[in-house]
Design a protein around this motif. Structure first.
Motif, short mmCIF file in Angstrom:
data_model
loop_
_atom_site.label_atom_id
_atom_site.label_comp_id
_atom_site.label_asym_id
_atom_site.label_seq_id
_atom_site.Cartn_x
_atom_site.Cartn_y
_atom_site.Cartn_z
N SER A 180 0.88 -1.17 0.00
CA SER A 180 0.00 0.00 0.00
C SER A 180 0.91 1.22 0.00
N GLU A 188 -1.13 -0.76 16.28
CA GLU A 188 -1.20 -1.94 15.41
C GLU A 188 -1.67 -3.17 16.17
N TYR A 196 1.97 5.45 -0.17
CA TYR A 196 1.69 6.77 0.39
C TYR A 196 2.51 7.73 -0.48
N THR A 225 -2.03 -1.21 -3.78
CA THR A 225 -3.03 -0.15 -3.65
C THR A 225 -2.24 1.16 -3.59
N SER A 252 -3.20 -1.57 6.01
CA SER A 252 -2.32 -0.42 6.17
C SER A 252 -3.22 0.79 6.33
N THR A 253 -2.98 1.59 7.38
CA THR A 253 -3.91 2.69 7.67
C THR A 253 -3.34 4.04 7.26
N TYR A 254 -4.26 4.97 7.07
CA TYR A 254 -3.98 6.36 6.69
C TYR A 254 -4.79 7.20 7.69
N HIS A 267 6.91 -7.52 7.44
CA HIS A 267 6.38 -6.20 7.10
C HIS A 267 7.54 -5.21 7.12
N TYR A 304 12.77 5.58 12.14
CA TYR A 304 12.15 4.93 10.98
C TYR A 304 12.19 5.93 9.83
N PRO A 352 5.09 6.74 10.27
CA PRO A 352 4.67 5.34 10.50
C PRO A 352 4.74 4.94 11.98
N SER A 393 -8.53 6.45 6.71
CA SER A 393 -8.67 5.59 5.54
C SER A 393 -7.86 4.32 5.78
N TRP A 449 8.64 -0.76 5.98
CA TRP A 449 8.23 0.58 5.56
C TRP A 449 9.38 1.12 4.72
N SER A 497 4.03 0.75 2.59
CA SER A 497 3.85 -0.30 3.59
C SER A 497 3.86 -1.62 2.83
N ARG A 522 9.63 -6.07 10.56
CA ARG A 522 9.17 -6.94 11.65
C ARG A 522 8.53 -8.19 11.07
N LEU A 553 -1.22 10.69 9.07
CA LEU A 553 -1.14 11.59 7.92
C LEU A 553 -1.56 13.01 8.29
N ARG A 608 11.06 -0.22 10.14
CA ARG A 608 9.86 -0.90 10.65
C ARG A 608 9.80 -2.36 10.21
N VAL A 640 -0.31 4.37 10.19
CA VAL A 640 0.43 5.54 9.74
C VAL A 640 -0.39 6.80 9.95
N ALA A 653 -1.22 -5.40 10.85
CA ALA A 653 -1.53 -3.99 10.62
C ALA A 653 -0.27 -3.15 10.60
N THR A 654 -0.29 -2.13 9.75
CA THR A 654 0.71 -1.06 9.77
C THR A 654 -0.06 0.24 9.88
N SER A 666 -6.35 0.69 3.69
CA SER A 666 -6.16 -0.22 2.56
C SER A 666 -6.18 -1.63 3.15
N LEU A 714 -1.05 11.41 -1.40
CA LEU A 714 -1.14 12.14 -0.13
C LEU A 714 -0.71 13.59 -0.30
#
Lengths: 349, 349
Positions: free
Chosen positions: A156, B221, A158, A242, B156-158, A319, A291, B207, B253, A321, A255, A309, B246, A307, B244, B241-242, B255, A246
């Motif tokens: 995903s 996470e 950014y 995806t 993955s979050t925003y 995972h 990071y 992140p 948001s 970054w 990610s 891990r 913004l 990041r 992040v 989960a990752t 993904s 931003l």
């Protein structure tokens, strides 16, 4: 007195966001530029740009402009490359093309020197520079793939607005000011200049980069999927993406979840591989909140990884970054690196 | 004349970003509030807040303040909840707690009404409201899980800064102005108020949300991972989960990649399930560039789902983009929904 060989270089799209970085990179790398031609659309022709202290007048990119050019770096959009790359080749140039025009052509190598430098040898006059978001991901994955194999990648992104050009940067800044002042905004460029609708990027995240394809993925996402397989010579690799735009000026972040063929490697083993790999800087120390971040990557050629891990469920899952300057390693620097590879391997006649 | 039963309600953290949305939501939903107590830290006590046109003076949250309270909505941080939830229970209140204090306590139900409303019945005086980023994801996954089962989730979050409170919003706005004017910035809050280092959020992606754990994941996470399993009663579900942060004011948001147990369902079948599910609005039409975005979700209670597409490699794999107002469904609205469930099921004495 030096007898270093120099080369006649053309930069097509010299006034654009990437073109400017290409010139800066040629300067900083002290690339053996002999004659230099700065080419652009008719609209930008006549402008003056300074290179190594000397003023150059930007010329219109015509077929004839490539007479005598040995290396042509293209970054002026796919339609310009489709039209002028064949003309440049006809006149003896080797083209490094930073558009999507030839990337998936089976006759054209798609190269990230840290991953598949040898592929430049099979060029037929043009070598394609991959999409910015692909480049930084494959640089980070390659050292791990070499040792443990690679089975699946889910990314995903950014992504920064500079990937959409200087106008997109201006739009973001102007819009941001308007929103802070409580004014209406009037989006005209992002997410995709050539698409029907335009949305506010200021204080937002837009899940569209480039046009939608019939399978529901965007073209940007399909670039990441197909280019990764081609660069790594792994048509069987599972890749999904995806891609999200931003309100960041420069610096793409990603990610990345990946599964290796061979499981069980520890995070410190993988970090060790990344730390000694070319083009990578590991920034990974959670206890010090270290990071990678876009604002720290700007202006630097490396791909930054952190990041890292282990997945909590699969012993071959990880995972990470990944951040890089999308105008440098994602575009200008990778193109100049390809040109350096061509010179090093004695391929420029 | 109406004989509708009303309830004595306390809102703890009434002056905060979520507390303000709780009051607004109680008003808009016309929740049967009888007596209302607005509680806060000593620092904010004495302020006046208007509810349904009536002024209320904010009082300090002390154990005694809960005398006579039937429903207490907590959103004033984990340490306040740990101290005062037991005091409120002792005095007969049922607490809905929007902090992480009790979420993973096996004696405390963790509830998203669209997913596990019945779990409120097993409360022992407190029901936990999940983390904002967890709530919107499980609402979107649940209708699919019910029909096709669920095996693996990678998100993955925003995430918006309002999740870090009103001070974080101010920091982002001030910083953004400074960057636009070319001034130095001086980060003091984000990414995590209580951590050692602070980074620029303006025009950046960070992140890190909440503190790092020993396994390399952040606490945010791990909340998404553990809470999803608990809410869905699926300890065996694979979740990663990752998270992040913004430069977005409000609206998270996500993904989301997921694999179902039973493969082969078409995208239109899944869309059909989502369209008829409670609390979800599907915004998914690539040819019209219709997809959810943070700026469009603000102020709305629903979870917005779009960009639903099949993975290109696995016939039980799918991708989607999930957006919701983190202060509403992610916090205030889900808490008020839990209170409504308590009333509906006759659990408030």
């Amino acid at each position: 007195m030096t007898n270093q060989q120099t080369f006649s270089v053309a930069v097509v799209g010299a006034t654009g966001a990437v073109g400017q970085q290409m010139l800066k990179t040629l300067e900083e790398r002290n690339f053996p530029v002999g004659q230099l031609k700065l080419l652009s659309s008719k609209r930008s022709a006549g402008k003056t740009i300074t290179f190594k202290g000397e003023p150059y007048t930007v010329e219109e990119a015509t077929p004839e402009a490539f007479e005598g050019v040995q290396i042509a770096l293209f970054s002026a959009g796919g339609s310009v490359s489709k039209k002028l790359v064949p003309e440049a080749i006809k006149r003896g140039a080797i083209c490094v093309d930073n558009t999507s025009a030839f990337r998936m052509d089976p006759e054209v190598p798609l190269v990230v020197p840290e991953v598949n430098e040898e592929d430049v040898k099979s060029h037929n006059g043009v070598i394609a520079n991959p999409n910015c978001s692909t480049i930084q991901m494959v640089v980070a994955l390659e050292p791990i793939r070499q040792k443990y194999g690679l089975k699946k990648v889910i990314v995903s992104t950014y992504q920064a607005v500079s990937g959409a050009g200087l106008e997109a940067i201006e739009e973001m800044k102007t819009q941001t000011k308007e929103v802070l002042e409580g004014n209406e905004v009037n989006p005209e460029i992002l997410p995709v200049g050539g698409d029907k609708k335009h949305y506010q990027i200021a204080f937002n995240a837009i899940p569209q980069i480039d046009l939608f394809q019939d399978n529901g993925f965007t073209f940007e996402e399909m670039k990441m999927i197909n280019e990764t397989k081609k660069i790594m010579h792994m048509p069987e690799l599972e890749v999904a993406a995806t891609c999200v735009r931003l309100p960041v000026e420069t610096g793409h972040s990603e990610s990345v979840y990946f599964e290796t063929e061979q499981g069980g490697a520890s995070v410190s083993e993988l970090k060790g591989l990344l730390e000694t790999a070319p083009g990578i800087t590991v920034q990974d120390n959670p206890s010090e909140q270290l990071y990678p971040m876009a604002i720290h990557a700007v202006g630097k050629p490396d791909v930054f990884v952190g990041r890292l891990r282990r997945d909590l469920d699969r012993d071959n899952g990880y995972h990470m970054w990944v951040v890089s300057d999308n105008l440098l390693k994602g575009a200008a620097w990778n193109s100049v690196q390809i040109a350096e590879s061509l010179v090093k391997l004695g391929l420029v006649k």
